[in-house]
Every structure is written in C-alpha cells, then in structure tokens.
Design an enzyme around this catalytic site. Structure first.
Site, PDB file in Angstrom:
ATOM      1  N   ASP A   6     139.805   6.451 -86.148  1.00 12.82           N
ATOM      2  CA  ASP A   6     141.431   6.072 -85.325  1.00 12.82           C
ATOM      3  C   ASP A   6     141.856   5.536 -86.683  1.00 12.82           C
ATOM      4  O   ASP A   6     141.758   4.816 -87.883  1.00 12.82           O
ATOM      5  CB  ASP A   6     141.186   4.637 -84.085  1.00 12.82           C
ATOM      6  CG  ASP A   6     142.376   4.255 -84.523  1.00 12.82           C
ATOM      7  OD1 ASP A   6     144.038   5.036 -84.724  1.00 12.82           O
ATOM      8  OD2 ASP A   6     142.702   2.987 -83.716  1.00 12.82           O
ATOM      9  N   LYS A  68     151.394   6.179 -92.281  1.00 12.26           N
ATOM     10  CA  LYS A  68     151.247   6.660 -91.477  1.00 12.26           C
ATOM     11  C   LYS A  68     152.493   7.457 -90.447  1.00 12.26           C
ATOM     12  O   LYS A  68     152.844   9.040 -90.090  1.00 12.26           O
ATOM     13  CB  LYS A  68     150.744   5.961 -89.938  1.00 12.26           C
ATOM     14  CG  LYS A  68     150.702   7.244 -89.365  1.00 12.26           C
ATOM     15  CD  LYS A  68     149.288   6.459 -88.124  1.00 12.26           C
ATOM     16  CE  LYS A  68     148.757   7.490 -86.390  1.00 12.26           C
ATOM     17  NZ  LYS A  68     147.934   6.878 -85.925  1.00 12.26           N
ATOM     18  N   GLU A 145     145.950  10.328 -79.247  1.00 15.04           N
ATOM     19  CA  GLU A 145     145.657   8.957 -78.935  1.00 15.04           C
ATOM     20  C   GLU A 145     144.632   8.481 -77.548  1.00 15.04           C
ATOM     21  O   GLU A 145     143.594   7.906 -77.190  1.00 15.04           O
ATOM     22  CB  GLU A 145     146.557   7.838 -79.931  1.00 15.04           C
ATOM     23  CG  GLU A 145     146.013   7.896 -81.306  1.00 15.04           C
ATOM     24  CD  GLU A 145     147.323   7.440 -82.452  1.00 15.04           C
ATOM     25  OE1 GLU A 145     148.150   6.641 -81.918  1.00 15.04           O
ATOM     26  OE2 GLU A 145     147.670   7.974 -83.250  1.00 15.04           O
ATOM     27  N   ASP A 168     150.337   1.779 -75.180  1.00  8.70           N
ATOM     28  CA  ASP A 168     149.895   1.812 -76.646  1.00  8.70           C
ATOM     29  C   ASP A 168     151.305   0.824 -76.949  1.00  8.70           C
ATOM     30  O   ASP A 168     151.713   1.513 -77.851  1.00  8.70           O
ATOM     31  CB  ASP A 168     149.322   2.759 -77.645  1.00  8.70           C
ATOM     32  CG  ASP A 168     148.679   2.873 -78.462  1.00  8.70           C
ATOM     33  OD1 ASP A 168     149.188   1.336 -79.034  1.00  8.70           O
ATOM     34  OD2 ASP A 168     148.753   3.439 -79.127  1.00  8.70           O
TER      35      ASP A 168
END
Ligand code: AMP
Length: 563
Positions: A6, A68, A145, A168
């Site tokens: 992850d 990211k 994800e 999330d």
C-alpha cells in the site's frame, strides 16, 4: 515471493501471504507503518520513513512528502541539490519496503502488487509501475485501493451479489468508492472524493477550539509553538474517542495552558467537515445509480475513520454499522497481499475476477466512407476504449464496402492513432459473407478483454450466423491453454446480451402484449416505460436495466399485483 504494497500518501505498508492469511511485515524499526517521507542530504544519502520525517524540523529543504499527489505529473522536487520526480521519490519508499520485507522474510522479494487510488488514470498508474521497477520490483498487477479493501474483508467470497461502499478518510484525502460484486466479478462502479479533506482538518478544528477556549489566536504563536499546538491537538483528537472529554495542554510562552474539551463541543466544531463528507458519498451513489439504502456493506479505511464522530456520522447516514473488523491503516496492504496470492494461484485463496481499467484502446481497421462513394481505408475503429473497466466485452457491427464482397478481414489492433498503420498489429481473422450489394451484409465483431491480458475476438456473420474466434495472449500472460479456456468460460456471461436474459425477455414480451391489449393513455404510458427499458437494455448497464425493469413491472401490474 510476491508482496502486497500500500503506497500511501501519508504512510506505506508491505504485507505478504501466509498459510494463515495475509500479514503485515514490520519495518526495520519494528513498526507496521512507514511514513511516505523521503529526505536526501547534500552528500546524496537517502533517508526514508520516520528518519526522513525527523529531519523535517532540522533540514526542511531536504525533505519531501505527499508526493503521491503529484504522481504522473512533471512536478519536480528539489532535495539537497538534486531534482527528483514523484515516481523517483516513491521508488525510494518502495525500495525501503522491499529491503525490510527481505530482511524479515529472509528471502529475495522480486515482485509486488501495488495499490493505487481507484481514480488514478493511466498516466498515474504507469508512473506507479515505473516507481516499482526503479525499486527493483516487477509490478505486473496493480489493485485499486477500494478493491483491495473489499478483498481484505473477504467480500469477494460472498455467494450473492453485493454492493458496498468503501469510505477512505486518510490524513489529507478523502475517497469514496462504490463497488459491486456481481457474478464473481468485483467492480468499482463509481468513485468520488475530496483531495483536500482528511484527518488533518479534524486536527485543525481541535486546535481552533482550544485556542478559542484559551483566548488565544494562531497569529500570536511562534512557528515552533504552532507545531507544538498541532501535535497536542492531534493527540487530543485521537484521545477524545475514549471518553466524553479530553484535557488538552500546550506550552505557551513558558506557561502550560490547559483546557477541557467535551466530545459534544468537538462534534459541533466539526459539523461543517462532516457536511463536506456527505457530498462525495452522495455523488458516488448517484453516479452508480444507487440509493443509500441499496448499500449492503460499508467498509472503513484510512486512519481518520477511527474518529468516533466520523463513525457516528456514518451510522446515522447509512443506518447501519460499518464493518471495522480490520485495522483501517492495514486493510489495503492486506488486500494487495491477497491479490498477490491470487496471482500466484495459491490454493488458499479463491480466485475472483477483479476489475481494472484497460490502459490502451483495442480496435480494428476499417474503411470509412467520407463522401458518397469516396472511401478512405486504413482507419482505426476503437472497440474497447482506453480506461474501460475490464473485464469487458464490446461488439461493433461492420458492413461490407464493395458489391459482391465475399470475405471480410478483421485486423486486431492496439493503440490510440486514428490510422491503423500507426497502431500495434495483434492478429487477424477472416470470415466469408454471401455476395450482396455493398452495405447489405454485416459482421459483428466482439472483443472480450480480461485483466490477465487475454483478448478474445469473435467475428460473426449477421446473415449466416457463422462465427470464428481468435484468442490473443499478452506477452506477460503465463496461463496454460486449459486455464485460458476456463477463464473464457467464466467471462462468457459478459457476452450475453441483456436483451437475451430470460427475465428481461419475459418482461419485454409481457409489456408488448399489454401494449397491444390496451388503448389511449394506458397505451402511451406502457409505451413510454417500454421505450425506457429498451434503451436501458441497449446500453447494457445492469443497474439501469434493473431499475427500468422494476418501473415497467410496476406500470404493468394490476391492483392485485398481477401482470
Ligand atoms: P492515513 O493517511 O490513513 O495514515 O491517516 C492518517 C490520519 O488518521 C491522521 O490525520 C491521523 O490523525 C488520523 N488518525 C490516526 N489514528 C487516529 C485515531 N485513533 N483517532 C483519530 N484519528 C486518527
């Protein structure tokens, strides 16, 4: 050994699959979470994770984080006196995870399944893959994800079709995804989110509340005091879950300031943030054509979903308890490790078909009539477009272009150019057609493309019903002929036209009969709903079909509920 990674905005994790299931691999400091932070000093020494984060206050210009967010862009980060692209920084995090995994497992790690946000486009996915390669990892699969979360919760193992929402809430980003398990295929149906909403905003609210009570303002604090305040607020935010109130203390100009903050006060302060959460939830549901009550399961991932006020808010919103069996920080990595095991065809895990998006366009060469009797050949006709959710099956009807044409050749191509010659040639098929005037004969070309780089091309003569098939295997595909055969059987249902499905066929027939049997207004109403149902069938979206079918049935039913 294939590991699951992850690669998060704030933290990254690596997991592997054992006989007892997936497990997180602790890093060299014994911790499960490695901060996604990189620092490079003047001499070119690289620091990753907690050490890099520690360098933040001393050498801020040598540290990069949250890169990211810029994955797949041209953004450059300058650390020390060197320039880095986001994927290079990510590769340093990946390399650290790889090394930690190797030290822990005592064997070489060469391959990884890496998770990416569901909304990542082709460019961002490719950049992620490159980051893996730079770190010495083969990345054949990426997993979105939310899909990884669903896999970690074992939802793929359900026997009936299920819809779920993955919520999330990380440190600085918020993503909502609606997934559907349908005929053993796990598909991301819709995604929505807010790139600037996360746990840090809840920390800010705690800090503001404290300042308000202590009759202070942010501008009065020195930079160091501001950092200290945020740290104290972060702690108070995490502790308030455990009780009805929390005492927050903070050193201001050599004086220890203390304030009690109740859960109720905090919830009121966060009301606006909670409202902001509602929007992407609503959007993802409406994009997926679903209502709140259609959701069977809610899964929570991301550290900030530990916040009691967020959980309570979700319980009120969905009127059900979210599934929180797994640690929200670890869920995605565990899912990625399971996907790695699926890829290795480990016996312990049932293989399910996970969807992904196709990163290129698959099509065929056609002749285009641009004016009456004027033709241009060598043009490319896309059949499965780039970014289509796969596995997918699409059909294109092509017509003869010459009188008395006896064969049609279908060239299978991959690429984005309008011209066939610029695209990659994958194979070809030829089929015979009866002699006829041009445009009077047609063939249906069906492409079925799967996550394992398997492309099945089927060509069928419309008037003759004769068909031919070709299977094209991507380079990276290692499946045996038998496995390919099995997979193609699993995918066969994709090709069933919704129109041909028994339930739909029955409703259509009944509606047509009732149209004929009725008159006036009733006839018009039936016609309207029937047309909508027909249009939904043509578009092939199963939710839309279901809804249109239910609406039509409602119209057709008499007072006793009979048709
Ligand atoms: P992530 O990006 O998923 O690692 O999430 C990080 C966010 O989760 C940060 O804003 C943390 O403050 C928050 N967080 C972590 N643990 C807790 C907790 N026990 N209670 C509330 N928030 C938490």
């Amino acid at each position: 050994m294939i590991v699951g990674i992850d690669l998060g905005t704030t933290n990254s994790l690596v997991a592997y699959f054992t006989e007892e299931g997936p497990k997180i691999i602790p890093n060299r400091l014994g911790k499960n979470l490695t901060p996604s932070v990189v620092s490079v000093d003047e001499e070119g020494n690289v620091y990753v994770g907690e050490t890099a984060r520690e360098r933040m206050s001393l050498y801020p210009t040598t540290v990069a984080q949250t890169f990211k967010r810029s994955m797949g862009t041209e953004r450059t980060y300058y650390l020390g006196n060197r320039a880095f692209k986001p994927e290079e920084l990510s590769s340093m995090v990946l390399r650290a995870l790889k090394e930690d995994a190797e030290a822990y497992l005592g064997e070489e790690v060469t391959e990884a399944v890496i998770s990416v946000p569901a909304y990542f486009d082709d460019k961002r996915r490719k950049a992620t893959k490159r980051a893996g390669e730079l770190a010495g990892l083969k990345v054949e699969r990426m997993i979105s994800e939310p899909t990884a979360a669903a896999v970690a919760y074992g939802l793929y193992d359900k026997n009936q079709d299920t819809r779920f929402l993955v919520f999330d809430l990380g440190g600085g980003t918020f993503d909502v995804s609606v997934l559907e398990l349908y005929h053993n295929i796990l598909e991301v149906r819709a995604v929505a989110g807010d790139n600037y909403l996360g746990g840090e905003d809840f920390t800010q609210e705690m800090a503001k509340l404290f300042l308000h009570k202590a009759k202070l303002s942010m501008s009065q604090l020195s930079e160091k005091e501001q950092v200290r305040l945020m740290k104290a607020a972060e702690k108070a935010k995490c502790d308030i879950n455990d009780g009805a109130s929390v005492t927050m203390s903070f050193l201001y100009q050599d004086e220890m300031k203390e304030e009690v903050i109740t859960a109720k006060e905090y919830e009121e302060a966060c009301e606006e943030l909670l409202m902001k959460i509602r929007e992407p939830v609503k959007k993802s549901l409406s994009d997926a054509g679903l209502k709140l009550s259609d959701i069977d399961e809610v899964l929570l991932i991301g550290g900030a979903t530990r916040l009691g006020i967020v959980r309570d808010f979700l319980i009120r919103l969905f009127r059900k308890f979210p599934d929180t069996r797994l640690n929200p920080d670890e869920t995605v990595a565990l899912g990625a490790a399971i996907q790695g095991a699926m890829k290795e065809r480990r016996e312990e895990v049932k293989e399910v078909i996970l969807t992904d998006v196709c990163s290129f366009t698959l099509g065929t060469e056609v002749v285009v009539e641009y004016d009456e009797d004027k033709y241009e050949d060598g043009r490319f006709c896309p059949i499965i477009e780039r970014n289509t959710v796969i596995p997918a099956s699409r059909t294109e009807r092509l017509y003869t272009v010459r009188d008395n044409q006896t064969t049609v050749r279908v060239r299978v191509l991959q690429g984005e150019s309008r011209f066939a010659r610029n695209n990659l040639f994958l194979g070809e098929l030829e089929i015979e057609v009866p002699k006829n005037l041009k445009g009077r004969e047609a063939i249906d070309v069906t492409y079925t493309y799967d996550i394992n780089s398997l492309l099945e091309v089927e060509v069928k003569g419309v008037s003759t019903g004769a068909s031919k098939k070709l299977i094209i295997k991507g380079e990276e595909n290692q499946m045996t002929d038998e496995e390919i055969q099995k997979r193609m059987e699993e995918l066969a249902y994709l090709k069933i036209q919704p129109r041909d499905q028994e339930e739909n066929r029955l409703v259509l027939l009944r509606a047509e009969r009732m149209y004929e049997e009725s008159l006036g207004d009733r006839r018009q109403i039936i016609d309207r709903y029937l047309t909508a149902f027909d249009a939904a069938l043509k578009r092939g979206d199963h939710d839309e079909i279901r809804e249109a079918r239910e609406d039509l049935i409602e119209i057709l039913e008499d007072d006793d509920g009979n048709i």
